[in-house]
Design an enzyme around this catalytic site. Sequence first.
Site, PDB file in Angstrom:
ATOM      1  N   HIS A   9     -36.230 -14.959  19.999  1.00  0.00           N
ATOM      2  CA  HIS A   9     -35.429 -16.009  20.555  1.00  0.00           C
ATOM      3  C   HIS A   9     -35.515 -17.214  20.490  1.00  0.00           C
ATOM      4  O   HIS A   9     -36.686 -17.916  20.509  1.00  0.00           O
ATOM      5  CB  HIS A   9     -35.410 -15.484  22.105  1.00  0.00           C
ATOM      6  CG  HIS A   9     -36.541 -15.756  22.765  1.00  0.00           C
ATOM      7  ND1 HIS A   9     -36.692 -16.974  23.277  1.00  0.00           N
ATOM      8  CD2 HIS A   9     -37.520 -15.043  23.313  1.00  0.00           C
ATOM      9  CE1 HIS A   9     -38.037 -16.818  24.015  1.00  0.00           C
ATOM     10  NE2 HIS A   9     -38.655 -15.705  24.079  1.00  0.00           N
ATOM     11  N   ARG A  58     -32.606 -14.476  27.465  1.00  0.00           N
ATOM     12  CA  ARG A  58     -32.982 -15.294  26.268  1.00  0.00           C
ATOM     13  C   ARG A  58     -32.689 -14.705  24.710  1.00  0.00           C
ATOM     14  O   ARG A  58     -32.339 -15.482  24.090  1.00  0.00           O
ATOM     15  CB  ARG A  58     -34.344 -16.140  26.505  1.00  0.00           C
ATOM     16  CG  ARG A  58     -35.643 -15.102  26.519  1.00  0.00           C
ATOM     17  CD  ARG A  58     -36.758 -15.660  27.142  1.00  0.00           C
ATOM     18  NE  ARG A  58     -38.150 -15.013  27.099  1.00  0.00           N
ATOM     19  CZ  ARG A  58     -38.307 -14.209  28.251  1.00  0.00           C
ATOM     20  NH1 ARG A  58     -37.580 -14.178  29.263  1.00  0.00           N
ATOM     21  NH2 ARG A  58     -39.493 -13.522  28.248  1.00  0.00           N
ATOM     22  N   GLU A  85     -40.148  -8.711  26.162  1.00  0.00           N
ATOM     23  CA  GLU A  85     -41.249  -9.200  25.965  1.00  0.00           C
ATOM     24  C   GLU A  85     -42.600  -8.805  26.882  1.00  0.00           C
ATOM     25  O   GLU A  85     -42.423  -7.836  27.847  1.00  0.00           O
ATOM     26  CB  GLU A  85     -41.497 -10.840  26.483  1.00  0.00           C
ATOM     27  CG  GLU A  85     -42.403 -11.584  26.291  1.00  0.00           C
ATOM     28  CD  GLU A  85     -43.164 -12.023  25.057  1.00  0.00           C
ATOM     29  OE1 GLU A  85     -43.647 -10.986  24.480  1.00  0.00           O
ATOM     30  OE2 GLU A  85     -43.398 -12.903  24.551  1.00  0.00           O
ATOM     31  N   HIS A 155     -38.734 -10.874  21.224  1.00  0.00           N
ATOM     32  CA  HIS A 155     -39.760 -11.841  21.768  1.00  0.00           C
ATOM     33  C   HIS A 155     -40.890 -11.692  20.918  1.00  0.00           C
ATOM     34  O   HIS A 155     -41.397 -10.951  20.107  1.00  0.00           O
ATOM     35  CB  HIS A 155     -40.231 -11.385  23.123  1.00  0.00           C
ATOM     36  CG  HIS A 155     -38.925 -11.221  23.924  1.00  0.00           C
ATOM     37  ND1 HIS A 155     -38.142 -12.211  24.854  1.00  0.00           N
ATOM     38  CD2 HIS A 155     -38.063 -10.109  24.230  1.00  0.00           C
ATOM     39  CE1 HIS A 155     -37.376 -11.900  25.474  1.00  0.00           C
ATOM     40  NE2 HIS A 155     -36.726 -10.689  25.082  1.00  0.00           N
TER      41      HIS A 155
END
Length: 200
Positions: A9, A58, A85, A155
């Site tokens: 991202h 995100r 993440e 991520h």
Amino acid sequence: MAKLFLVRHGQSLWNLENRFTGWQDIDITDAGIEEAKRAAVILKKEKIDIAFTSALIRAQHTLTIILDEIGKPNIPVIIDKALNERSYGELEGLNKAETALKYGDEQVHAWRRSYDVVPPGGESLKDTYNRVIPYFEATIAPLLKEGQNVLIVAHGNSLRSLIMYLEHLSPEEILEREIATGIPVTYIFDEHFHVSRRDT
């Protein structure tokens, strides 16, 4: 030959502020939006059949920008927290430099850059790997084996787990791999589902 595109991202607000983000749902900055647009320029010529992203804004926002920019806003998108993440637990929201002053550089380095050391209440990279890879094998790999091209926007550590798996890297090797925001990494698979080429 199927292709797998991995994109980290765009820059998030807490990336900018040097904070541990983890599972906190922080959106991307204006710079992150521009990074997503640059990723789209690279991916525009590619055929993408389906996209996957995490449950965090995100990554989703980055994916939406990419699909809009390449003119494919309606391809199937699968959202799953398996691609989230790594959780940093009690460290989330803390400034990394201030955390190093509190706990010591060596301890914070171990939390951030070791394979199996777990931050308080969080996940190690090993834990993240053990979450991401079963999902990849069960849900994404079958599509690639069918010849579909797949885009994953996720991520740093969930993608690091995938790269470790795809390239058969050791824990020591994967810890040295940096994954830039907004720059696609492409894997091309042969008919036996072996990686035949990697392009950055």
